[in-house]
Design a protein around this motif. Structure first.
Motif, PDB file in Angstrom:
ATOM      1  N   PRO A  15      58.531  24.319 102.756  1.00 33.22           N
ATOM      2  CA  PRO A  15      59.210  24.470 101.451  1.00 33.22           C
ATOM      3  C   PRO A  15      58.269  24.251 100.268  1.00 33.22           C
ATOM      4  CG  PRO A  15      60.529  23.135 102.947  1.00 33.22           C
ATOM      5  CD  PRO A  15      59.186  23.301 103.595  1.00 33.22           C
ATOM      6  N   LEU A  16      57.326  23.322 100.425  1.00 31.91           N
ATOM      7  CA  LEU A  16      56.399  23.053  99.330  1.00 31.91           C
ATOM      8  C   LEU A  16      55.370  24.163  99.196  1.00 31.91           C
ATOM      9  CD1 LEU A  16      55.973  19.249 100.050  1.00 31.91           C
ATOM     10  CD2 LEU A  16      57.427  20.321  98.340  1.00 31.91           C
ATOM     11  N   VAL A  17      55.005  24.777 100.318  1.00 31.61           N
ATOM     12  CA  VAL A  17      54.127  25.954 100.268  1.00 31.61           C
ATOM     13  C   VAL A  17      54.843  27.094  99.551  1.00 31.61           C
ATOM     14  CG1 VAL A  17      53.032  27.751 101.672  1.00 31.61           C
ATOM     15  CG2 VAL A  17      52.768  25.352 102.289  1.00 31.61           C
ATOM     16  N   ASN A  18      56.147  27.238  99.805  1.00 30.92           N
ATOM     17  CA  ASN A  18      56.928  28.261  99.116  1.00 30.92           C
ATOM     18  C   ASN A  18      56.902  28.043  97.603  1.00 30.92           C
ATOM     19  OD1 ASN A  18      57.675  29.539 101.493  1.00 30.92           O
ATOM     20  ND2 ASN A  18      59.562  28.371 101.710  1.00 30.92           N
ATOM     21  N   VAL A  78      54.222  18.935  95.027  1.00 24.09           N
ATOM     22  CA  VAL A  78      53.198  19.822  95.582  1.00 24.09           C
ATOM     23  C   VAL A  78      51.852  19.102  95.638  1.00 24.09           C
ATOM     24  CG1 VAL A  78      51.905  21.954  95.202  1.00 24.09           C
ATOM     25  CG2 VAL A  78      54.373  21.911  94.837  1.00 24.09           C
ATOM     26  N   VAL A  79      51.524  18.333  94.608  1.00 25.75           N
ATOM     27  CA  VAL A  79      50.255  17.591  94.574  1.00 25.75           C
ATOM     28  C   VAL A  79      50.208  16.561  95.692  1.00 25.75           C
ATOM     29  CG1 VAL A  79      48.870  15.961  93.243  1.00 25.75           C
ATOM     30  CG2 VAL A  79      49.837  17.979  92.123  1.00 25.75           C
ATOM     31  N   ILE A  80      51.311  15.838  95.903  1.00 25.38           N
ATOM     32  CA  ILE A  80      51.351  14.822  96.968  1.00 25.38           C
ATOM     33  C   ILE A  80      51.180  15.477  98.339  1.00 25.38           C
ATOM     34  CG2 ILE A  80      52.817  13.126  98.129  1.00 25.38           C
ATOM     35  CD1 ILE A  80      54.055  12.481  95.420  1.00 25.38           C
ATOM     36  N   ALA A  81      51.845  16.610  98.558  1.00 26.39           N
ATOM     37  CA  ALA A  81      51.713  17.317  99.835  1.00 26.39           C
ATOM     38  C   ALA A  81      50.285  17.787 100.048  1.00 26.39           C
ATOM     39  CB  ALA A  81      52.674  18.511  99.867  1.00 26.39           C
ATOM     40  N   VAL A 138      54.383  10.356 105.975  1.00 22.06           N
ATOM     41  CA  VAL A 138      55.096   9.638 104.924  1.00 22.06           C
ATOM     42  C   VAL A 138      54.859  10.304 103.573  1.00 22.06           C
ATOM     43  CG1 VAL A 138      55.207   7.474 103.636  1.00 22.06           C
ATOM     44  CG2 VAL A 138      55.135   7.431 106.131  1.00 22.06           C
ATOM     45  N   MET A 139      53.626  10.744 103.327  1.00 28.05           N
ATOM     46  CA  MET A 139      53.320  11.432 102.070  1.00 28.05           C
ATOM     47  C   MET A 139      54.124  12.731 101.947  1.00 28.05           C
ATOM     48  SD  MET A 139      49.178  10.874 101.832  1.00 28.05           S
ATOM     49  CE  MET A 139      48.999  11.679 100.228  1.00 28.05           C
ATOM     50  N   ILE A 140      54.227  13.466 103.052  1.00 25.48           N
ATOM     51  CA  ILE A 140      55.015  14.703 103.040  1.00 25.48           C
ATOM     52  C   ILE A 140      56.486  14.395 102.800  1.00 25.48           C
ATOM     53  CG2 ILE A 140      55.834  16.629 104.444  1.00 25.48           C
ATOM     54  CD1 ILE A 140      53.051  17.079 103.488  1.00 25.48           C
ATOM     55  N   TRP A 141      57.011  13.353 103.457  1.00 26.17           N
ATOM     56  CA  TRP A 141      58.424  12.989 103.259  1.00 26.17           C
ATOM     57  C   TRP A 141      58.707  12.590 101.814  1.00 26.17           C
ATOM     58  CZ3 TRP A 141      57.978   9.627 108.232  1.00 26.17           C
ATOM     59  CH2 TRP A 141      58.144  10.455 109.355  1.00 26.17           C
ATOM     60  N   VAL A 142      57.769  11.850 101.219  1.00 25.09           N
ATOM     61  CA  VAL A 142      57.936  11.474  99.808  1.00 25.09           C
ATOM     62  C   VAL A 142      57.946  12.726  98.931  1.00 25.09           C
ATOM     63  CG1 VAL A 142      56.813  10.327  97.860  1.00 25.09           C
ATOM     64  CG2 VAL A 142      56.956   9.165 100.065  1.00 25.09           C
ATOM     65  N   LEU A 190      58.799  15.767  99.815  1.00 25.86           N
ATOM     66  CA  LEU A 190      60.055  16.490 100.036  1.00 25.86           C
ATOM     67  C   LEU A 190      61.223  15.829  99.319  1.00 25.86           C
ATOM     68  CD1 LEU A 190      59.813  17.411 103.830  1.00 25.86           C
ATOM     69  CD2 LEU A 190      59.737  18.978 101.890  1.00 25.86           C
ATOM     70  N   ALA A 191      61.249  14.491  99.319  1.00 27.41           N
ATOM     71  CA  ALA A 191      62.318  13.770  98.631  1.00 27.41           C
ATOM     72  C   ALA A 191      62.270  14.044  97.128  1.00 27.41           C
ATOM     73  CB  ALA A 191      62.202  12.272  98.899  1.00 27.41           C
ATOM     74  N   ILE A 192      61.068  14.050  96.571  1.00 26.21           N
ATOM     75  CA  ILE A 192      60.916  14.323  95.140  1.00 26.21           C
ATOM     76  C   ILE A 192      61.344  15.749  94.829  1.00 26.21           C
ATOM     77  CG2 ILE A 192      59.238  14.597  93.271  1.00 26.21           C
ATOM     78  CD1 ILE A 192      57.634  12.318  94.563  1.00 26.21           C
ATOM     79  N   TYR A 193      60.857  16.686  95.641  1.00 22.37           N
ATOM     80  CA  TYR A 193      61.186  18.090  95.399  1.00 22.37           C
ATOM     81  C   TYR A 193      62.686  18.349  95.562  1.00 22.37           C
ATOM     82  CZ  TYR A 193      61.847  23.027  96.330  1.00 22.37           C
ATOM     83  OH  TYR A 193      62.328  24.297  96.316  1.00 22.37           O
TER      84      TYR A 193
END
Length: 298
Positions: free
Chosen positions: A112-115, A135-138, A275-279, A281-284
């Protein structure tokens, strides 16, 4: 109102069914142990196409398919979709067979973040400040795996970017999900048949190893199409934001299967990247959800 509630309930049931089935795919593709991912991909393309012929006939959905096939100039986007989805399928099967389900899970968490990033760069879409932070965190999570863990998580990157690219080109295709998948597999069918003939002629085909192996390969068509039918039922009844949040069920199930069924090691570095990806995703997701809620009330 009661009818809307009933339809929403059906939509959630369809959505949960689709995402739970997709999340369970590692258990299914693990059954193909000993069969190269390339050969499984060939059969998945062929038998998906065959199975979809029956489904489209049953649902009487031939008009949009015929309309697409008589406009060859517009098939370029469909062909691009076919290539990217074939890459995605092939790498995913390889990931399961080589016990890299954690990397596959991370790839679908990242999609989803790549999208979002592709929409920003390619389509010149605008995003909120919080979505940009996500996106930056991912990106930092992937760089962490790349530089600190000492390896390129290529399975994660290929799965995320191939599916993201598929979604990007899919925006240019007017076909619905079911008809679109059929035309995509139809375009790949000649190549799949040639590859299957080559394997058979060279004696490398596993299709005739045993009746069980043959049935397993044949079943890949139905296994591919059935979750898509559930997904189509969900998208017709639910808001896009709800469908988007439900999609995280798939990589979550894959993550749990990787840990508790496939016994893949989860190092502190891998856990930190997840964990960074989950954070992110939660923000997005939070930004997208509350943004839609505010838009609906204004």
């Amino acid at each position: 109102m009661e009818q809307d509630v009933r339809e929403t309930g059906k939509g959630i049931t369809f959505g949960l069914s689709a995402y739970c089935l997709w999340g369970s795919f590692p258990l299914y593709f693990a059954l193909f142990e000993g069969i190269p991912a390339f050969e499984v991909l060939i059969h998945r393309v062929i038998w998906s196409c065959v199975f979809l012929v029956f489904v489209i006939s049953l649902l009487r959905r031939w008009p949009p398919v015929k309309a697409a096939l008589v406009r060859p100039k517009e098939l370029g986007y469909v062909l691009a979709c076919a290539i990217f989805i074939a890459i995605n399928w092939g790498v995913y099967i390889y990931a399961v067979e080589t016990r890299h389900v954690l990397q596959a899970s991370l790839g679908y968490f990242l999609t989803p973040l790549v999208n979002v990033a592709m929409g920003l760069i390619v389509l010149r879409e605008t995003i909120t400040r919080m979505q940009a932070v996500a996106v930056v965190i991912a990106t930092m999570a992937i760089l962490f795996q790349l530089f600190l863990l000492g390896f390129v998580p290529w399975i994660t990157l290929v799965l995320a970017f191939s599916f993201g690219s598929y979604g990007l080109f899919r925006k240019k295709v007017v076909l619905d999900g079911l008809s679109g998948l059929f035309v995509e597999t139809l375009l790949l069918l000649p190549l799949g048949l040639l590859a299957l003939a080559f394997l058979a002629q060279s004696g490398a085909s596993h299709f005739t190893d045993s009746p069980g192996t043959a049935l397993l390969l044949l079943s890949s068509g139905a296994v591919t199409a059935i979750p898509l039918l559930f997904f189509a039922g969900a998208t017709r009844r639910l808001r896009l934001a709800t469908v988007g949040l439900l999609m995280y069920i798939t990589p979550s199930i894959q993550f749990l299967l990787a840990l508790f069924v496939f016994d893949e090691p989860l190092s502190p570095g891998k856990l930190f990247s997840f964990v960074m990806i989950w954070v992110a995703l939660a923000i997005y997701s939070g930004s997208a959800w509350f943004g839609r809620e505010r838009a609906a009330t204004t």
